[in-house]
Each structure stands twice: as structure tokens, then as C-alpha cells.
Design a protein around this motif. Structure first.
Motif, PDB file in Angstrom:
ATOM      1  N   ILE A  69       1.160   0.005   0.910  1.00  0.00           N
ATOM      2  CA  ILE A  69       0.803   1.300   0.398  1.00  0.00           C
ATOM      3  C   ILE A  69       1.628   1.231  -1.095  1.00  0.00           C
ATOM      4  O   ILE A  69       2.642   0.927  -1.068  1.00  0.00           O
ATOM      5  CB  ILE A  69       1.217   2.639   0.986  1.00  0.00           C
ATOM      6  N   GLN A  70       0.704   1.469  -2.176  1.00  0.00           N
ATOM      7  CA  GLN A  70       1.107   1.506  -3.410  1.00  0.00           C
ATOM      8  C   GLN A  70       1.790   3.068  -3.993  1.00  0.00           C
ATOM      9  O   GLN A  70       0.584   3.630  -3.823  1.00  0.00           O
ATOM     10  CB  GLN A  70       0.519   0.637  -4.403  1.00  0.00           C
ATOM     11  N   ASP A  71       2.549   3.196  -4.146  1.00  0.00           N
ATOM     12  CA  ASP A  71       2.915   4.695  -4.771  1.00  0.00           C
ATOM     13  C   ASP A  71       2.358   5.186  -5.941  1.00  0.00           C
ATOM     14  O   ASP A  71       1.943   4.603  -6.638  1.00  0.00           O
ATOM     15  CB  ASP A  71       4.615   4.825  -5.060  1.00  0.00           C
ATOM     16  N   LEU A  72       1.978   6.517  -5.999  1.00  0.00           N
ATOM     17  CA  LEU A  72       1.342   7.036  -6.896  1.00  0.00           C
ATOM     18  C   LEU A  72       1.890   6.812  -8.365  1.00  0.00           C
ATOM     19  O   LEU A  72       1.185   7.043  -9.508  1.00  0.00           O
ATOM     20  CB  LEU A  72       0.788   8.558  -6.936  1.00  0.00           C
ATOM     21  N   SER A  73       3.265   6.918  -8.229  1.00  0.00           N
ATOM     22  CA  SER A  73       3.922   6.412  -9.537  1.00  0.00           C
ATOM     23  C   SER A  73       3.529   5.153 -10.283  1.00  0.00           C
ATOM     24  O   SER A  73       3.809   4.711 -11.636  1.00  0.00           O
ATOM     25  CB  SER A  73       5.620   6.344  -9.342  1.00  0.00           C
ATOM     26  N   ARG A  74       2.928   4.009  -9.582  1.00  0.00           N
ATOM     27  CA  ARG A  74       2.475   2.862  -9.966  1.00  0.00           C
ATOM     28  C   ARG A  74       1.029   2.746 -10.132  1.00  0.00           C
ATOM     29  O   ARG A  74       0.708   2.020 -10.477  1.00  0.00           O
ATOM     30  CB  ARG A  74       2.907   1.661  -8.883  1.00  0.00           C
ATOM     31  N   THR A  75       0.365   3.880  -9.672  1.00  0.00           N
ATOM     32  CA  THR A  75      -1.177   3.587  -9.723  1.00  0.00           C
ATOM     33  C   THR A  75      -1.623   5.072  -9.595  1.00  0.00           C
ATOM     34  O   THR A  75      -1.117   6.041  -9.846  1.00  0.00           O
ATOM     35  CB  THR A  75      -1.703   2.910  -8.647  1.00  0.00           C
ATOM     36  N   TRP A 164       0.271  15.633  -1.911  1.00  0.00           N
ATOM     37  CA  TRP A 164       0.508  15.430  -0.542  1.00  0.00           C
ATOM     38  C   TRP A 164       0.164  13.929  -0.331  1.00  0.00           C
ATOM     39  O   TRP A 164       0.157  13.303   0.672  1.00  0.00           O
ATOM     40  CB  TRP A 164      -0.720  16.138   0.207  1.00  0.00           C
ATOM     41  N   VAL A 165      -0.619  13.091  -1.489  1.00  0.00           N
ATOM     42  CA  VAL A 165      -0.872  11.586  -1.423  1.00  0.00           C
ATOM     43  C   VAL A 165       0.384  10.941  -1.552  1.00  0.00           C
ATOM     44  O   VAL A 165       1.218  10.891  -2.540  1.00  0.00           O
ATOM     45  CB  VAL A 165      -1.784  11.409  -2.382  1.00  0.00           C
ATOM     46  N   ILE A 166       0.636  10.063  -0.375  1.00  0.00           N
ATOM     47  CA  ILE A 166       1.853   9.137  -0.385  1.00  0.00           C
ATOM     48  C   ILE A 166       1.511   8.176  -1.328  1.00  0.00           C
ATOM     49  O   ILE A 166       2.512   7.675  -2.048  1.00  0.00           O
ATOM     50  CB  ILE A 166       2.139   8.846   0.995  1.00  0.00           C
ATOM     51  N   GLY A 167       0.348   7.380  -1.350  1.00  0.00           N
ATOM     52  CA  GLY A 167      -0.150   6.394  -2.019  1.00  0.00           C
ATOM     53  C   GLY A 167      -1.354   5.761  -1.657  1.00  0.00           C
ATOM     54  O   GLY A 167      -1.958   6.512  -1.063  1.00  0.00           O
ATOM     55  N   VAL A 168      -1.697   4.481  -2.185  1.00  0.00           N
ATOM     56  CA  VAL A 168      -3.015   3.997  -2.331  1.00  0.00           C
ATOM     57  C   VAL A 168      -2.836   2.641  -1.424  1.00  0.00           C
ATOM     58  O   VAL A 168      -1.907   1.828  -1.772  1.00  0.00           O
ATOM     59  CB  VAL A 168      -3.580   3.790  -3.757  1.00  0.00           C
ATOM     60  N   ALA A 169      -3.748   2.336  -0.500  1.00  0.00           N
ATOM     61  CA  ALA A 169      -3.844   1.170   0.289  1.00  0.00           C
ATOM     62  C   ALA A 169      -4.040   0.043  -0.490  1.00  0.00           C
ATOM     63  O   ALA A 169      -5.176   0.004  -1.257  1.00  0.00           O
ATOM     64  CB  ALA A 169      -4.779   1.234   1.641  1.00  0.00           C
TER      65      ALA A 169
END
Length: 201
Positions: A69-75, A164-169
């Protein structure tokens, strides 16, 4: 100083069992530190791996898979609706698969489903559906048998807020999570406490 260096050299050259075990532990620690640093740089989190524990994303993600999972701070999140326009695909379909917390709660197992589209507050969540109380993503599992409806029908009845989104697969390792799932289940049985931090449905 030279005496300290001699002691270190002697330690690494020692044939004793204890020294061998300590050397192995140091090697493992070095690998873990490098992995954590790279994870923070690439994925924006120290612990990017999550184990799949349900079939809601089959056939694109299966029980026992490990997903990075990539954190939303990166994508950023690309919905299926936007992906269909641009041709962007991940995990066998258009748009991103996201990991999110239902209602933002940290007490429940995070959900990993596809972001279908984004709605603003006051818009119907789907044609003829209830009005969205706030802006967010409408989500759905890829499994066409068990997940025929959007999550917002019953699983999480409101749009998924950005926070609420932890990250992107990003990547999947097939079946590599079975050991983690089994270990978590044993811990749950022994302690009576859920080990949900690194699992999701």
C-alpha cells in the motif's frame, strides 16, 4: 579505539554458537532497517504490507495475498470512472484499489476495494440512490458474485472521505500472507484480541 576494533573483529570471526546467533540477529536487523527506510521513501509508510483475508476482490486479489500500500502523501486516487476515460488500469480493472477505514474508525478491520467514482455532498450516491451527506468515494469489491452492490449500500453507508483512505494498492504477492494470517489468528485465540492492523477484507 584499536582495542574496540579488535574486539569487534574477534566477535565476527568467533566460532561460538552465541556469537553466530548474535551475528544472524544483527544481519536480520540490518535488512529490516533497510527495508523500513526504503518503504518510507517509496510507499510513504514504515509498514506498507497488508494481508488479504476475504474474497471480496477476487479474482484480482485472493485470500492470503500480500498487497503493498502506498500512502496518499506519495500518490492520489484515480477512480474507475476516471480510469475508463484515461485508460488507466490496476489489478485487472480501471482505476485504483484503495485501503480505507469504515467511517474513519481505527477499531475495525480496514477494507480494500476499488474506488468507483467521487461524489460531492448533496449528490445522489448512485442513480436513484440516497443523497451523499458529504463528499467522498463510492467503493466496491471486484468480486461479481459476492459484491454486486456498492459498499455504500450496507458495508459503509456513506461516501469514503479522503482522510479515511489509508493508501492505494500498488503490488501484490500471491499467497504470501497466509503465514501472517495464521499467526494473527493464533494471537487472537491466545489473547482474545483482534490483530487487525495489518489485515483487511
Amino acid at each position: 579505539m584499536s582495542e574496540r576494533l579488535d574486539q569487534i573483529k574477534e566477535f565476527y570471526q568467533s566460532d561460538s554458537t552465541l556469537a553466530g546467533v548474535l551475528r544472524d540477529l544483527i544481519s536480520v536487523a540490518k535488512i529490516l532497517i533497510v527495508f523500513m527506510i526504503l518503504s518510507q521513501i517509496i510507499f510513504g509508510t514504515w509498514a506498507p504490507m497488508r494481508a488479504i483475508e476475504s474474497g471480496s476482490m477476487e479474482p484480482h486479489m485472493k485470500i492470503g495475498d500480500i498487497v503493498f500500500i502506498q500512502d496518499l502523501s506519495r500518490t492520489s486516487v484515480i477512480t474507475q470512472e476516471d480510469g475508463m476515460t484515461s485508460g488507466y488500469e490496476t489489478f485487472g480493472d480501471y482505476g485504483n484499489v484503495i485501503l480505507y477505514r469504515k467511517y474513519g474508525s481505527t477499531a475495525e478491520t480496514p477494507i480494500i476495494h476499488r474506488a468507483m467514482y467521487y461524489v460531492e455532498a448533496g449528490e445522489p450516491m448512485w442513480k436513484g440512490g440516497p443523497v451523499a451527506t458529504h463528499a467522498g468515494y463510492i467503493t466496491k469489491g471486484d468480486n461479481k458474485i459476492t459484491n454486486r452492490q456498492y459498499d455504500q449500500y450496507s458495508l459503509c453507508t456513506v461516501p469514503i472521505r479522503e482522510e479515511w483512505v489509508i493508501g492505494v494498492a500498488r503490488y501484490r504477492i500471491p499467497y504470501a500472507g497466509y503465514v501472517r494470517l495464521a499467526f494473527s489468528k493464533v494471537i487472537e485465540i491466545l489473547t482474545g484480541k483482534s490483530q487487525d492492523q495489518n489485515r483487511h477484507t
